[in-house]
Design an enzyme around this catalytic site. Sequence first.
Site, PDB file in Angstrom:
ATOM      1  N   THR A  92       1.269 -34.235 -26.024  1.00 14.14           N
ATOM      2  CA  THR A  92       1.172 -32.830 -26.424  1.00 14.14           C
ATOM      3  C   THR A  92      -0.029 -32.647 -27.345  1.00 14.14           C
ATOM      4  O   THR A  92      -0.164 -33.366 -28.336  1.00 14.14           O
ATOM      5  CB  THR A  92       2.452 -32.393 -27.160  1.00 14.14           C
ATOM      6  OG1 THR A  92       3.580 -32.623 -26.313  1.00 14.14           O
ATOM      7  CG2 THR A  92       2.405 -30.921 -27.521  1.00 14.14           C
ATOM      8  N   HIS A  93      -0.898 -31.704 -27.005  1.00 18.53           N
ATOM      9  CA  HIS A  93      -2.076 -31.406 -27.824  1.00 18.53           C
ATOM     10  C   HIS A  93      -2.165 -29.895 -28.022  1.00 18.53           C
ATOM     11  O   HIS A  93      -1.866 -29.121 -27.108  1.00 18.53           O
ATOM     12  CB  HIS A  93      -3.356 -31.919 -27.156  1.00 18.53           C
ATOM     13  CG  HIS A  93      -3.397 -33.412 -26.999  1.00 18.53           C
ATOM     14  ND1 HIS A  93      -4.099 -34.235 -27.846  1.00 18.53           N
ATOM     15  CD2 HIS A  93      -2.804 -34.226 -26.095  1.00 18.53           C
ATOM     16  CE1 HIS A  93      -3.951 -35.499 -27.475  1.00 18.53           C
ATOM     17  NE2 HIS A  93      -3.159 -35.513 -26.404  1.00 18.53           N
ATOM     18  N   ASP A  94      -2.567 -29.471 -29.202  1.00 19.13           N
ATOM     19  CA  ASP A  94      -2.656 -28.042 -29.542  1.00 19.13           C
ATOM     20  C   ASP A  94      -4.012 -27.497 -29.105  1.00 19.13           C
ATOM     21  O   ASP A  94      -5.046 -27.786 -29.714  1.00 19.13           O
ATOM     22  CB  ASP A  94      -2.470 -27.859 -31.051  1.00 19.13           C
ATOM     23  CG  ASP A  94      -2.370 -26.386 -31.451  1.00 19.13           C
ATOM     24  OD1 ASP A  94      -2.532 -25.514 -30.561  1.00 19.13           O
ATOM     25  OD2 ASP A  94      -2.146 -26.117 -32.643  1.00 19.13           O
ATOM     26  N   ILE A  95      -4.027 -26.699 -28.041  1.00 12.08           N
ATOM     27  CA  ILE A  95      -5.290 -26.167 -27.531  1.00 12.08           C
ATOM     28  C   ILE A  95      -5.745 -24.922 -28.288  1.00 12.08           C
ATOM     29  O   ILE A  95      -6.859 -24.432 -28.065  1.00 12.08           O
ATOM     30  CB  ILE A  95      -5.193 -25.850 -26.017  1.00 12.08           C
ATOM     31  CG1 ILE A  95      -4.148 -24.765 -25.750  1.00 12.08           C
ATOM     32  CG2 ILE A  95      -4.872 -27.110 -25.225  1.00 12.08           C
ATOM     33  CD1 ILE A  95      -4.109 -24.292 -24.307  1.00 12.08           C
ATOM     34  N   THR A 100      -8.385 -30.415 -30.329  1.00 15.32           N
ATOM     35  CA  THR A 100      -7.195 -30.930 -29.647  1.00 15.32           C
ATOM     36  C   THR A 100      -6.879 -32.354 -30.077  1.00 15.32           C
ATOM     37  O   THR A 100      -5.855 -32.913 -29.678  1.00 15.32           O
ATOM     38  CB  THR A 100      -7.386 -30.919 -28.125  1.00 15.32           C
ATOM     39  OG1 THR A 100      -8.536 -31.724 -27.791  1.00 15.32           O
ATOM     40  CG2 THR A 100      -7.571 -29.505 -27.604  1.00 15.32           C
TER      41      THR A 100
END
Length: 233
Positions: A92-95, A100
Amino acid sequence: MTLNVAAIQPPAGTSQDRQAILAAAGVIIKGGKIPMEPFICEGGRVTIGDAEIGPWNTIGRFSYINSGFIRKAVEIGRYCSIGRGVTIGTGTHDIDALSTSPVLAPAANIVKYADPERRKSVVIGHDVWIGDQAIILTGVTVGTGAVIAAGAIVTKDVAPYSIVGGVPARPIARQVRFSEEVCGRLLDSRWWELPLQALRSSPFGSPVDFLKWLDKNGEGLRRDPFMSRRKHI
């Protein structure tokens, strides 16, 4: 020359020790990769090929994976057939953030759980067939009896006994394996709890015939609920 047996024994804590412990619990390792600790099983045959298995993963008896990657906190039921190069669980990565990169992310990174209460990242039911090179994203539940076509990318929950494929995965072909009535009765029967020998002696080639057989013979059969003998290895 006298053979020094002690000299060829692996030191404590080696992969050979770990593999021996897994084998004692019925886990067969066919590749060179050992599941990370803790690995959760219920005792009984599980076959792992050349697959990388992260920590806190659960695999039910009589399931196998040929090769691929199971990330973390995934639950896989009994009688599942998992092909080559399969990925279950994704990062899971915060775009929406500046970067990221997880280096800048908070320590408690948000994970999308398929089962928030038990903190399971992916939940796969019983008797699921996952084709080669399929990818199942974190947060997805795959219902019992479902079929995932080769190369599919599964981004949403898959209903029991449905057949999905494509990118992103959608219902294909017959869409479901059996009629709605038969699917419901199979789920209600919880046939995966029955002894293997009883299943082998049943008319398992036909779900309709099997259900008739179970109506006549099921009452006297011993049941073993999924994960009733859970072990951390």
